[in-house]
Motif scaffolding. Structure first.
Motif, short mmCIF file in Angstrom:
data_model
loop_
_atom_site.label_atom_id
_atom_site.label_comp_id
_atom_site.label_asym_id
_atom_site.label_seq_id
_atom_site.Cartn_x
_atom_site.Cartn_y
_atom_site.Cartn_z
N GLU A 238 1.52 -7.85 8.11
CA GLU A 238 1.67 -8.59 9.37
C GLU A 238 1.07 -7.79 10.54
N ILE A 239 1.25 -6.47 10.51
CA ILE A 239 0.65 -5.64 11.57
C ILE A 239 -0.87 -5.76 11.53
N ALA A 240 -1.43 -5.69 10.31
CA ALA A 240 -2.88 -5.82 10.17
C ALA A 240 -3.35 -7.18 10.67
N SER A 241 -2.60 -8.23 10.36
CA SER A 241 -2.98 -9.58 10.80
C SER A 241 -2.99 -9.68 12.32
N ARG A 242 -2.01 -9.09 12.97
CA ARG A 242 -1.94 -9.15 14.44
C ARG A 242 -3.10 -8.38 15.09
N LEU A 243 -3.41 -7.21 14.53
CA LEU A 243 -4.52 -6.43 15.08
C LEU A 243 -5.84 -7.18 14.90
N ASN A 244 -6.03 -7.78 13.72
CA ASN A 244 -7.25 -8.55 13.49
C ASN A 244 -7.32 -9.76 14.41
N GLY A 245 -6.16 -10.36 14.69
CA GLY A 245 -6.13 -11.51 15.59
C GLY A 245 -6.55 -11.16 17.00
N ARG A 246 -6.38 -9.91 17.37
CA ARG A 246 -6.80 -9.45 18.71
C ARG A 246 -8.22 -8.91 18.71
N PRO A 255 -12.23 -4.82 9.37
CA PRO A 255 -10.91 -5.42 9.68
C PRO A 255 -9.77 -4.60 9.09
N TRP A 256 -8.62 -4.72 9.71
CA TRP A 256 -7.44 -4.02 9.23
C TRP A 256 -6.91 -4.68 7.96
N THR A 257 -6.36 -3.86 7.06
CA THR A 257 -5.74 -4.34 5.84
C THR A 257 -4.36 -3.70 5.71
N ARG A 258 -3.60 -4.20 4.74
CA ARG A 258 -2.28 -3.63 4.49
C ARG A 258 -2.38 -2.14 4.17
N SER A 345 -5.74 -1.79 -10.11
CA SER A 345 -6.29 -0.62 -9.42
C SER A 345 -5.36 -0.30 -8.27
N GLY A 346 -5.54 0.88 -7.70
CA GLY A 346 -4.72 1.26 -6.56
C GLY A 346 -4.90 0.32 -5.40
N ILE A 347 -6.14 -0.16 -5.19
CA ILE A 347 -6.41 -1.08 -4.08
C ILE A 347 -5.70 -2.41 -4.30
N ILE A 348 -5.74 -2.91 -5.53
CA ILE A 348 -5.06 -4.17 -5.85
C ILE A 348 -3.58 -4.06 -5.54
N ILE A 349 -2.96 -2.97 -5.96
CA ILE A 349 -1.53 -2.78 -5.74
C ILE A 349 -1.22 -2.67 -4.25
N ASP A 350 -2.03 -1.90 -3.52
CA ASP A 350 -1.76 -1.67 -2.10
C ASP A 350 -1.90 -2.95 -1.27
N GLU A 351 -2.74 -3.87 -1.71
CA GLU A 351 -2.97 -5.08 -0.92
C GLU A 351 -2.00 -6.20 -1.26
N SER A 357 3.72 0.07 -2.68
CA SER A 357 2.37 0.62 -2.70
C SER A 357 2.14 1.43 -3.96
N SER A 358 0.87 1.75 -4.20
CA SER A 358 0.51 2.51 -5.40
C SER A 358 1.13 3.90 -5.39
N SER A 359 1.38 4.45 -4.20
CA SER A 359 1.97 5.79 -4.14
C SER A 359 3.37 5.81 -4.74
N VAL A 360 4.08 4.68 -4.64
CA VAL A 360 5.42 4.59 -5.25
C VAL A 360 5.32 4.73 -6.76
N TYR A 361 4.34 4.06 -7.34
CA TYR A 361 4.16 4.15 -8.79
C TYR A 361 3.76 5.55 -9.22
N ARG A 362 2.95 6.21 -8.40
CA ARG A 362 2.54 7.57 -8.75
C ARG A 362 3.74 8.51 -8.70
N ARG A 363 4.58 8.35 -7.68
CA ARG A 363 5.75 9.23 -7.56
C ARG A 363 6.75 8.95 -8.69
N ARG A 364 6.95 7.68 -8.99
CA ARG A 364 7.97 7.32 -9.97
C ARG A 364 7.55 7.65 -11.41
N PHE A 365 6.28 7.39 -11.73
CA PHE A 365 5.82 7.53 -13.12
C PHE A 365 4.84 8.68 -13.33
N GLY A 366 4.52 9.41 -12.27
CA GLY A 366 3.63 10.56 -12.40
C GLY A 366 2.18 10.24 -12.12
#
Length: 522
Positions: A238-246, A255-258, A345-351, A357-366
């Motif tokens: 939502e933050i990315a959407s608002r910044l892009n809207g401006r 453009p901004w992404t998640r 991929s990490g990008i797919i998960i993050d978006e 986010s992908s960082s959660v999976y890295r922390r949880r599963f190594g």
């Protein structure tokens, strides 16, 4: 006959192939004694003493010997040997280390065996032994191979230690500054010398780079991002959407992404911390995402954009958002993403907004790969290139339109062939546009340019993308007379013979399309 790769050798046409030899030379950045010219001098003397005539030269300049990747000269040589098109009976190399500094000594032996099997013997011209298959030569050669690999390992340890020391002193090691920050060049006394733009690099070995605050509007925007996330509870998308809207864009002009918002909320450089060794790619063996206890850091090394308290609040929200998920729930979300997207991929998960986010999976599963394995997904390669290719496909028409607009703004007339995208400027000359993506290569990047010699344009405009593969880094303009090969490789630092075609902007090219009026002669 002119030998490929430089140098001239006269060849007696009556000589049979048993007296013909190919020279292979390689130079990275080891020592001046390993310059290709010095290697060739030794090889020439050896050839004269042994009755060889050098018919071809295969050269790899500025190439590491750790792998065969990027060593086009060695790859061409091996291709000739394997497909039976080699007309030479010997390969002359300066020494074992020039053949390669492979971390597995058997890899260097394998390539030599391939040559031997084809009836082609490899000679090490600068070594103190003859590569004749005797017990002594086999033992010495094996030791030399191990020593060549060990040299690279020792050098890697020394370089890494030096990088860690610079990090601890508060100096920046590579990578773009990021939104709201800028790279500043300082001398050995930390006296500021100026701001480095995107793609700029320091030229003096004694100079260093630090991070400093960027433009006030970007700094204010970072504060607003944290405020929207913490105070108003808005998710990253939502933050990315608002910044892009401006109409606001990132520091890369995209453009901004998640994920770009998430990066600002989680990267410690925004509180002034200098963190290094999150990811390592030592000796080009395997890219590893290191655990936090292996990171090298210097706290409060740079001016902070946000306070530590604000940063910790944002991280607490992000951590709490994912802590209520069990391992099974996280893996279920990953399965849903795989079903929807067809790959992961990490990008797919993050978006994806419906999962952490992908960082959660890295922390949880190594690691992501381990998480993939738990759901039975085994990618045979890194699919992140798909997003990059998609971005490049999107960038091509935009950059092409920018080039057309540049010519037209200068007063030129441009016609575009919709079939091959060839540009005709003023009915006087044609131009083709190609885009080269940045690919990670060791500690730096490489760009491979594919030239469509079949179109026969008068000029080829090669656009090198930045390391994010989103915006133009610089331009290479090649006249048709120099476009005789279908593919060309560029690194971050190129010889003058290539950089003579390099330009920061295309203003000079646009001026070629400007029409000039002449007064009537009396």
């Amino acid at each position: 006959m002119k030998a490929r790769g430089g140098g001239r050798f006269r060849i007696d046409q009556e000589l049979d192939s048993e007296h013909l030899a190919a020279a292979y030379v390689r130079m990275s950045t080891d020592h001046q004694k390993y310059s290709t010219e010095n290697q060739l001098n030794v090889i020439r003397r050896y050839a004269e003493q042994r009755g060889f005539q050098v018919s071809e030269i295969f050269e790899d300049s500025g190439r590491s010997g750790l792998t065969v990747d990027g060593r086009d000269g060695l790859q061409r040589l091996m291709q000739k040997v394997q497909n039976g098109s080699a007309t030479f009976a010997a390969i002359l190399v300066y020494d074992v280390s020039r053949w390669g500094r492979f971390q597995d000594a058997d890899e260097g032996a394998y390539y030599e065996y391939v040559c031997s099997r084809a009836g082609i013997r490899v000679h090490y011209c600068g070594e103190q032994f003859d590569n004749d298959g005797s017990i002594g030569s086999v033992l010495l050669k094996s030791v030399k191979r191990v020593m060549a690999g060990e040299y690279s390992r020792e050098l890697s340890v020394k370089v890494f230690a030096g990088q860690c020391r610079l990090i601890e002193l508060g100096f920046r090691q590579g990578g773009p500054a990021g939104y709201g920050l800028r790279r500043q060049l300082v001398d050995e006394r930390r006296t500021p010398k100026g701001e480095l733009g995107r793609g700029d690099r320091k030229s003096l070995q004694t100079d260093r780079v630090v991070l400093t605050l960027g433009p006030a509007e970007e700094v204010q925007q970072v504060h607003e991002i944290y405020s929207m996330f913490i105070e108003h509870g808005l998710p990253e998308k939502e933050i990315a959407s608002r910044l892009n809207g401006r109409g606001l864009v990132t520091d890369r002009g995209t453009p901004w992404t998640r994920s770009s918002i998430h990066q600002i909320l989680t990267n410690e450089k925004y509180v002034g911390n200098n963190v290094f060794n999150r990811v390592s790619f030592k000796l080009k063996q395997k890219r590893v995402r290191n655990r936090p206890d292996a990171w090298v850091r210097a706290d409060s090394a740079y001016p902070a954009l946000v306070s530590r308290a604000v940063f910790d609040r944002a991280r607490a929200i992000i951590d709490a958002r994912s802590s209520h998920y069990s391992d099974e729930e996280l893996l279920t979300l990953l399965q849903h993403a795989l079903k929807d997207e067809g790959y992961l991929s990490g990008i797919i998960i993050d978006e994806r907004e419906d999962m952490p986010s992908s960082s959660v999976y890295r922390r949880r599963f190594g690691s992501l790969i381990r998480a993939y394995g738990l759901i039975g997904y085994a990618p045979d390669r890194d699919y992140s290139y798909i997003e990059t290719n998609r971005a490049i496909r999107d960038a091509y028409p935009r950059i092409l339109n920018e080039v057309i607009a540049g010519f037209e703004f200068s007063g030129g007339k441009v016609e575009r062939n919709d079939d091959n995208q060839l540009l005709n400027i003023n009915d006087e000359f044609s131009a083709a546009l190609v885009i080269a993506r940045a690919s990670a290569y060791g500690a730096g990047y490489r760009w491979h340019i594919r030239l469509d010699t079949g179109l026969l344009p008068d000029l080829t405009i090669a656009v090198r993308l930045d390391t994010f593969n989103t915006e133009a880094l610089d331009y290479y303009v090649f006249p048709s007379i120099d476009c005789t090969i279908p593919r060309m490789g560029l690194s971050q630092d190129n010889p003058l013979a290539l950089d003579a075609y390099r330009f920061e902007t295309l203003d000079f090219l646009y001026s070629l399309g400007r029409r000039c009026s002449f007064g009537e002669a009396a």
